[in-house]
Design an enzyme around this catalytic site. Structure first.
Site, PDB file in Angstrom:
ATOM      1  N   SER A 157       0.834  -1.192   0.000  1.00 55.33           N
ATOM      2  CA  SER A 157       0.000   0.000   0.000  1.00 55.33           C
ATOM      3  C   SER A 157       0.877   1.255   0.000  1.00 55.33           C
ATOM      4  O   SER A 157       1.716   1.414  -0.883  1.00 55.33           O
ATOM      5  CB  SER A 157      -0.951  -0.035   1.195  1.00 55.33           C
ATOM      6  OG  SER A 157      -2.018   0.855   1.028  1.00 55.33           O
ATOM      7  N   ASP A 187      -8.674  -4.425  -6.228  1.00 51.93           N
ATOM      8  CA  ASP A 187      -8.268  -3.514  -5.161  1.00 51.93           C
ATOM      9  C   ASP A 187      -8.793  -2.100  -5.431  1.00 51.93           C
ATOM     10  O   ASP A 187      -8.587  -1.557  -6.521  1.00 51.93           O
ATOM     11  CB  ASP A 187      -6.740  -3.485  -5.091  1.00 51.93           C
ATOM     12  CG  ASP A 187      -6.209  -2.713  -3.902  1.00 51.93           C
ATOM     13  OD1 ASP A 187      -7.004  -2.134  -3.140  1.00 51.93           O
ATOM     14  OD2 ASP A 187      -4.972  -2.697  -3.743  1.00 51.93           O
TER      15      ASP A 187
END
Length: 560
Positions: free
Chosen positions: A198, A475
């Site tokens: 991330s 995602d």
């Protein structure tokens, strides 16, 4: 990262419970900060399953690093010559001479939450495959790694990605691991491989490019390498991959809400709408709109591992997709809901939308409204409280990540940014003014974030030898990664792996299982295949390292 943001107190609790997988959140609101503060004040332990709690296996250590690495940069004035303790953990149980040091950057959360990855996740797997030594390194201004005595805006000036990357470089060049003092395990003589997911995924991608002589390779998992101010695209993953009935119902019902709150403001309809949702005592319409948007925001918190997975997204979608009333206590407001649907401009769809709307109300009451106890609804759900935002002692750990996204990264997830020819999944009242309240109130930041300070490193197009890009197909953060839909595809090579995990969400390759926990379906084949490929290409990188090391030593011998 760095997630949409935890939209309400209830969702904040859900996400904190799954913090190791879904910590990356932006557009955080006041209820989220309050819950983070409450969470940090409680003693927390990392969950164990099938083994010893990892915090008992890996003692925490500290390395003293400079507060200010850049005395030639005026943005850090007044400069500091001080040092502070940067926390880390390590596991040398797999180490063999010549093996790499695998450093997992913990990102925008306490490093303690990353310890399972050292025990049985990606770090453990890579160390087993290479004879490596695994490290979890905490990011400055998180966990216990605070370089300043408080979190005032002035003292947060040292909280930048550049300073944190310099910490990780300093670590590699200077570390002496307790118990291994007889070994030189610095980057001067050893291959250092960085991993991050991330925000931390983007971090290690930049680290590899900016400091190639220190970090031999890096794996960027769900790395958000393109900073974006108005990140309305966060909801595109749900639009593309959530069940069609869930998406359509959410868009239509959200449009009804907006038609009432925006177009019929000044009538009694906004108040009736709030009361129907059980939120009649929320004063501001933007607070109300934000509070009811939590369900569709939950995709990021799904995971292949049931121990890490939040089921809220699926339960929400099942509720708004159903033509049956799933919450009988809502039946007595059916006529009112029908009237609101009519007022919202959907007179032709009253019959098909009334039960989904009743179910939305029932789900929200069970998961969100019921959490507000011993406070007014404004106190529970508002995004506005100047007194709270002005607190800046070290207990206010919620301040660190908002400062970073207000200052550099952006990623404010809005409904207002959705193109006008599309129906948004969250209310258009959730706009830039609303999502940036923390920037103005907590830090007096009234300018746009300096996304160019991030995107100058490559953005969508970042590429470098021995830099792996790993992303999840579904995602919500994919739209900020090199795998964003519409970006050029790339060949995947051993030097520059470019892998999209089928059906994957947010850095699904990071967590793992003990051998006795695996089944034919767990991990899912795309995740298992990706983790095997990661082990294989890091092994190849280590073969290159050995050739590089041999060549360096030959050159040194010839110079004698």
């Amino acid at each position: 990262m760095a997630a949409v943001a935890m939209r309400t107190a209830a969702l904040a609790v859900i996400c904190l419970a799954h913090a190791s997988q879904a910590a990356f959140r932006t557009s955080l609101k006041l209820p989220d900060f309050r819950n983070q503060l409450a969470q940090s004040e409680r003693e927390t332990h990392v969950a164990a399953r099938g083994g010893v709690r990892p915090e008992l296996l890996y003692p925490e250590h500290n390395i003293s690093v400079p507060v200010d690495h850049f005395h030639n940069d005026s943005s850090y004035e007044p400069h500091s010559d001080a040092f502070f303790n940067l926390r880390y953990w390590f596991d040398a149980s797999h180490y063999q001479p010549g093996g790499p040091v695998i450093v997992l950057q913990s990102g925008e959360t306490s490093g303690k939450g990353r310890l399972p990855f050292l025990q049985k996740g990606i770090v453990a797997q890579l160390c087993q495959a290479t004879g490596g030594l695994g490290v979890v390194l905490e990011h400055r201004y998180y966990g216990t790694s605070f370089p300043t005595p408080d979190l005032s805006t002035e003292n947060l000036r040292f909280l930048t990605t550049d300073q944190a990357m310099a910490d990780q470089v300093y670590f590699a060049q200077n570390i002496v691991f307790p118990g291994l003092e007889h070994l030189n395990l610095t980057s001067h003589q050893n291959a250092y491989i960085a991993y991050g997911g991330s925000y931390a995924g983007a971090f290690v991608a930049f680290l590899r490019k900016l400091y190639p002589d220190v970090y031999w390779g890096a794996i960027s998992s769900s790395g958000v390498t393109e900073a974006i101010y108005d990140y309305w695209q966060y909801f595109e993953a749900a639009e593309l991959y959530a069940p069609t009935a869930c998406v359509s119902a959410t868009q239509w019902l959200t449009n009804i809400v907006d038609n009432i709150l925006i177009k019929k403001n000044g009538t009694d309809l906004p108040g009736r709408l709030k009361r129907a949702f059980g939120l009649g005592n929320i004063t501001r319409s933007d607070d109300f709109a934000n509070t009811i948007s939590v369900g569709i925001s939950g995709l990021q918190s799904t995971n292949w591992d049931p121990e890490q997975n939040s089921t809220d997204f699926g339960v929400y979608c099942d509720a708004v997709s159903s033509q049956k009333v799933l919450y009988p206590h809502c039946a007595d407001i059916k006529s009112e809901v029908q009237s609101l649907i009519l007022a919202g401009g959907y007179e032709d769809q009253v019959d098909s939308l009334v039960n989904p709307m009743l179910n939305w109300i029932g789900w929200l009451n069970d998961t969100v409204v019921s959490t507000c106890k011993n406070k007014t609804q404004d106190e529970c759900f508002t995004n506005f409280d100047s007194n709270f935002y002005q607190k800046d002692d070290l207990k206010q750990t919620w301040r660190s990540w908002p400062y970073q996204y207000c200052k550099e990264w952006g990623y404010l997830q809005t409904g207002s940014g959705v193109p006008v020819d599309k129906l948004p999944l969250v209310s258009r009242l959730v706009d830039l003014n609303y999502t940036s309240v923390v920037c103005k109130e907590a830090f007096n930041i009234t300018t746009l974030p300096d996304v160019e300070s991030i995107n100058k490193h490559g953005g969508f197009g970042i590429s470098y030898p021995r830099l792996a890009i790993i992303d999840g197909e579904k995602d919500p953060w994919r739209a900020a990664t090199p795998h964003a839909i519409g970006q050029p595809d790339r060949p995947s090579t051993a030097s520059e792996p470019f892998i999209l995990i089928k059906d994957g969400v947010h850095h699904w390759d990071e967590n793992g299982l003990f051998p006795n926990e695996t089944t034919p379906d767990m991990p899912p084949q795309p995740v298992a295949d990706t983790q095997k490929m990661e082990a294989m290409f890091v092994q190849e990188w280590m073969m290159e390292w050995k050739l590089h090391l041999a060549g360096t030593r030959l050159d040194e011998w010839e110079d004698l």
